[in-house]
Design an enzyme around this catalytic site. Structure first.
Site, PDB file in Angstrom:
ATOM      1  N   LYS A  17      15.058   6.647 -10.673  1.00  0.00           N
ATOM      2  CA  LYS A  17      15.211   7.338 -11.962  1.00  0.00           C
ATOM      3  C   LYS A  17      13.894   7.974 -12.393  1.00  0.00           C
ATOM      4  O   LYS A  17      12.838   7.323 -12.325  1.00  0.00           O
ATOM      5  CB  LYS A  17      15.662   6.350 -13.041  1.00  0.00           C
TER       6      LYS A  17
ATOM      7  N   ASP B 268       9.220   0.327  -3.163  1.00  0.00           N
ATOM      8  CA  ASP B 268      10.465   0.512  -3.920  1.00  0.00           C
ATOM      9  C   ASP B 268      10.495   1.936  -4.482  1.00  0.00           C
ATOM     10  O   ASP B 268       9.504   2.383  -5.062  1.00  0.00           O
ATOM     11  CB  ASP B 268      10.540  -0.504  -5.065  1.00  0.00           C
TER      12      ASP B 268
HETATM   13  N1  SAM Z   1       6.225  -3.604   2.876  1.00  0.00           N
HETATM   14  C1  SAM Z   1       7.382  -4.344   3.362  1.00  0.00           C
HETATM   15  C2  SAM Z   1       8.010  -3.633   4.523  1.00  0.00           C
HETATM   16  O1  SAM Z   1       7.702  -2.451   4.738  1.00  0.00           O
HETATM   17  O2  SAM Z   1       8.805  -4.251   5.232  1.00  0.00           O
HETATM   18  C3  SAM Z   1       8.376  -4.620   2.227  1.00  0.00           C
HETATM   19  C4  SAM Z   1       9.027  -3.422   1.621  1.00  0.00           C
HETATM   20  S1  SAM Z   1      10.040  -3.817   0.218  1.00  0.00           S
HETATM   21  C5  SAM Z   1      11.106  -2.482   0.096  1.00  0.00           C
HETATM   22  C6  SAM Z   1       8.941  -3.524  -1.144  1.00  0.00           C
HETATM   23  C7  SAM Z   1       8.178  -4.763  -1.585  1.00  0.00           C
HETATM   24  O3  SAM Z   1       7.240  -4.418  -2.580  1.00  0.00           O
HETATM   25  C8  SAM Z   1       9.066  -5.843  -2.207  1.00  0.00           C
HETATM   26  O4  SAM Z   1       8.826  -7.079  -1.575  1.00  0.00           O
HETATM   27  C9  SAM Z   1       8.658  -5.849  -3.675  1.00  0.00           C
HETATM   28  O5  SAM Z   1       8.816  -7.106  -4.274  1.00  0.00           O
HETATM   29  C10 SAM Z   1       7.221  -5.402  -3.593  1.00  0.00           C
HETATM   30  N2  SAM Z   1       6.745  -4.760  -4.837  1.00  0.00           N
HETATM   31  C11 SAM Z   1       7.351  -3.765  -5.498  1.00  0.00           C
HETATM   32  N3  SAM Z   1       6.650  -3.409  -6.587  1.00  0.00           N
HETATM   33  C12 SAM Z   1       5.541  -4.196  -6.594  1.00  0.00           C
HETATM   34  C13 SAM Z   1       4.432  -4.317  -7.470  1.00  0.00           C
HETATM   35  N4  SAM Z   1       4.326  -3.555  -8.566  1.00  0.00           N
HETATM   36  N5  SAM Z   1       3.483  -5.222  -7.186  1.00  0.00           N
HETATM   37  C14 SAM Z   1       3.582  -6.015  -6.078  1.00  0.00           C
HETATM   38  N6  SAM Z   1       4.619  -5.952  -5.223  1.00  0.00           N
HETATM   39  C15 SAM Z   1       5.592  -5.057  -5.466  1.00  0.00           C
END
Ligand code: SAM
Length: 213
Positions: free
Chosen positions: A121, A117
């Site tokens: 910001k 993600d």
């Molecule tokens: N890695 C996968 C892909 O490339 O298809 C998913 C990408 S998706 C944009 C990012 C994932 O990271 C989401 O499922 C989100 O819930 C997870 N995520 C974000 N911040 C996280 C955190 N602090 N701890 C664990 N998971 C997290």
């Protein structure tokens, strides 16, 4: 990736044998689960788990742990494991902020960060999984000279990540702004869900490989 809340997903995960449970006493549980001395690699923010499932399938001599914050997403990865279980893959539902509470110092061989993600910001920079704050946590759990591999189509996030690598004193092993055009770095590449989606839209994929200082 944040699917709508799936009713019952929390309970489903709580009952799953493919998930490490116990929020308070997780340290050491991963090695206990695998019950072998094989190296452990983790993906943080694995989403529905397409990448880590395939990694585990192709590399039976490595243990893999998929980490995901949201139950509704993790649920999909568990369902895949139920269809075709793999002995060298396990999941943890957690916020990666607490990663040093789960793994022992030096326990992890390699960390994968895929399409994290972006938290666009500035005030949220420290929540980015590639920030110096997260690199510090990764430094603790990685073995000496352990690696992180990071892929994203988000150029701003990648620029930020490169700055953080330098600020934190990690060693840059390789990087590209167009993974799919880079024969060497793309060799054996396993696509993540986001990678398949964004590269189909024509977005070049950035990748770095860095090594613990
Ligand atoms: N890695 C996968 C892909 O490339 O298809 C998913 C990408 S998706 C944009 C990012 C994932 O990271 C989401 O499922 C989100 O819930 C997870 N995520 C974000 N911040 C996280 C955190 N602090 N701890 C664990 N998971 C997290």
């Amino acid at each position: 990736m944040r699917l709508k809340n799936v009713p019952g997903s929390k309970e489903y995960i709580a009952a799953s044998n493919f998930v490490i449970h116990d929020e308070t006493e997780r340290k050491g549980k991963v090695r206990e689960y695998f019950a072998n001395d094989k190296p452990i690699q983790i993906e943080i923010g694995m989403g529905k788990g397409q990448f880590i499932y395939e990694m585990a399938r192709q590399n039976p001599d490595i243990n893999f742990v998929g980490i995901e914050k949201y139950s509704s997403v993790l649920l999909r990865a568990i369902q895949k494991m139920e269809e075709e279980p793999l002995p060298n893959l396990i999941f943890i539902r957690m916020d990666a902020e607490d990663i040093t509470d789960v793994f022992d110092a030096g326990e992890i061989d390699k960390i994968y960060l895929n399409f994290s993600d972006p938290w666009p910001k500035d005030r949220h920079a420290k929540r980015r999984l590639e920030s110096r704050q997260f690199l510090k946590r990764y430094e603790t759990i990685l073995k000496d000279a352990g690696f992180i591999e990071f892929k994203t189509d988000n150029n701003d996030l990648f620029d930020f990540a490169l700055e953080e690598v330098e600020a934190a004193g990690w060693k840059m092993i390789a990087f590209t702004r167009d993974l799919h055009a880079d024969k060497k770095l793309c060799e054996g590449n396993i696509m993540t869900e986001y990678e398949a989606k964004f590269s189909a839209m024509g977005n070049p994929i950035n990748k770095y490989i860095i090594q613990k200082p």
